[in-house]
Design an enzyme around this catalytic site. Sequence first.
Site, PDB file in Angstrom:
ATOM      1  N   ARG A 122       2.508   0.650  -2.716  1.00 22.15           N
ATOM      2  CA  ARG A 122       3.245   1.172  -3.864  1.00 22.15           C
ATOM      3  C   ARG A 122       2.364   1.948  -4.831  1.00 22.15           C
ATOM      4  O   ARG A 122       2.844   2.821  -5.523  1.00 22.15           O
ATOM      5  CB  ARG A 122       3.968   0.046  -4.599  1.00 22.15           C
ATOM      6  N   SER A 164      15.701 -13.688  -5.524  1.00 20.20           N
ATOM      7  CA  SER A 164      14.871 -14.894  -5.382  1.00 20.20           C
ATOM      8  C   SER A 164      15.659 -16.143  -5.752  1.00 20.20           C
ATOM      9  O   SER A 164      15.478 -17.196  -5.141  1.00 20.20           O
ATOM     10  CB  SER A 164      13.572 -14.780  -6.168  1.00 20.20           C
ATOM     11  N   LYS A 174      18.628  -2.710   0.385  1.00 25.75           N
ATOM     12  CA  LYS A 174      17.823  -3.928   0.519  1.00 25.75           C
ATOM     13  C   LYS A 174      18.148  -4.924  -0.590  1.00 25.75           C
ATOM     14  O   LYS A 174      18.231  -6.118  -0.353  1.00 25.75           O
ATOM     15  CB  LYS A 174      16.333  -3.580   0.513  1.00 25.75           C
ATOM     16  N   ASP A 204       7.075  -6.094  -9.619  1.00 26.13           N
ATOM     17  CA  ASP A 204       8.241  -5.301  -9.225  1.00 26.13           C
ATOM     18  C   ASP A 204       8.696  -4.347 -10.332  1.00 26.13           C
ATOM     19  O   ASP A 204       9.398  -3.375 -10.077  1.00 26.13           O
ATOM     20  CB  ASP A 204       9.411  -6.219  -8.849  1.00 26.13           C
TER      21      ASP A 204
END
Length: 636
Positions: free
Chosen positions: A340, A21, A406, A309
């Site tokens: 998730r 980020s 990723k 997260d």
Amino acid sequence: MKHITPSGPISASVRLPGSKSITNRALVVAALADGISRLRGALDADDTRAMVESLQGMGVDVRWEQTDLVVVGAGGSPGHGDVTIDARGSGTTARFLAAAAALRAGTTTIDGNRRLRERPMGDLVRALGGLGAAVEALGEDDRLPLRIHGPALEGGATVVDAGRSSQFVSALLMAAACAESDVILELTGPVVSRPYIDQTLQVMAAFGSGAGWDGPSTLIVPAGGYEARTYDIEGDASAAAYPLSAAAICGGTVTVGPIPAESVQADLALLAVLGRMGAEISHRAGRITLTGRPRTLQPVAEDMNAAPDAVLALAVTALFADGESHITDIANLRLKESDRIEDLAAELRKLGATVVTTPDSLTVEPGDLRPASIDPHDDHRMAMAFAVAGLRIPGVAIEDPEVVAKTWPEFFDVLETLRSPLVVAIDGPAGVGKSSVSEAVAGRFGLRHLETGGTYRAAALAVVEAGIEPDDEEAVARLVDDLEVDIAAGRVLLNGRDVTDDVRTEAVSTAASRVSALPRVRRALVELQRRWVAAETSGAVVEGRDIGTVVFPDSPVKVFLTADPEVRAARRVGDLGLSPEEIPRIAADMAARDERDSTRAVSPLRPAQDAVELDTSNMSIDEVVGAISRLVLHRR
Ligand code: DC
């Protein structure tokens, strides 16, 4: 498929990948700044590549120099001309650049992959319109593709619904600093993921903007643009969760960085949670150090709304706690790379946990842990979290390991640097069943088995054969220094000769007990035993008299086996194929050997302070193996 090898206590220092980020925010701000910026330690992964290539597509000069990104800022206008850019799957790229494109001279068309085309954009399109931008949404429901005609960003006041995504707010903030006049953003709706807005403000401040909060739901952005600079990208706190959780569950110490003390990364909230679970944590000089106490991990009840997260690493850590953990207020997790909550629950159950889910929470009750093959559901965080579980639970495999690319392409190499060989220490007197039990435990966990008694017996055999008195330390030590002793596949080798059968006689047993009391003999053989284990990358079950106290005092699993003397004598008589009448004589021999082994000055036979004592008098081998296996899994 990636098979994870279990680990002993961790001792490692990890350089984290750059924060995703922060990298993407700094790229946008640097592209709008006046002059050339250098972003040090930037993340090179799928999502930041989407941003870099999109900026290049807009005409901004951005290039890699090793782990730095060099950005030539165009003073408030990121390139010019009519272009189409592809944000692929990156939400921050599409949203941040939709706002920044309003500052370009020309028409910018922004598109993305199918999944990105489904994600909401309307609140951003409307708020940009409020600042004078000309944005057309070509997709249904104001979704991608977007077409932005610029330059047109006048400034003034606008309203943005911050209830759906903080990325809209961040996008508006970064572009607003280059508007013609000051901007006031009024946020409506409950503000989600507020730490990410603070993250944006922090990056903007580093490049000279005075933007900030003016009350709980108002942001003010002064016009004036940005100044270029050299900027250190913080290590990714979401990535930090995995090595930190590894040390929390395996014990030992891990240091991660760079993350400055003033960091506002949301997932740092996990630190306090791991602290409440029993880990010791410090944050100094840009580095976080965690020391784990795996034997006493406490269950927790945590609202993880602000750090979604980190939930995956937390849920996996909870597998090893002493009771049921509750993770609440995480409804957002159902909308990430995978659902998730359900996917996490399914994989945790495969490992033996009992998991209860609700629309917005997860309860993890650790059970009898067992090996499993884990499906990461195409989610990098699932793969990383469950790989960490594999450091504790032998036999864990990750089905799709490449998904980690990723955000952390080197993850599995780093995991390997965290691992230390797992040593299971099993001590106890003769005839207690150490060897059969150790062999079985080693087989169950894919570890090697070292019977250290064999090294003393081999030395004793050499002494007997050389006609040396076993108590003559000088002569024995000289002989032992030149011996080549090896234990391989359960065979004892003395100078290359297989002496497995020769060392089992009672005469050698007695001599072994005597030579093993000599400090110089012990020094040489302990050294040999440690070397043997160090060469075993997966680890070993090591049995003897002083393994938990002297040879491997840091072993996370220490067992001290005992049994009634008559039971032990009867077992030994059975092993040697003698008649039951011999039991009293063997019992007397054993008693004398126990007495000598326990009272000798160096490394006497005794349980380590943190050893678990098991009286095996009335237990079958299977029961003892079962009990030790549970200790290996639960490390207590
Ligand atoms: O486990 P065993 O019976 O094969 O051991 C033979 C001798 O070696 C025993 O009398 C004690 C000694 N020994 C020791 O002192 N330290 C060890 N770690 C292992 C064995």
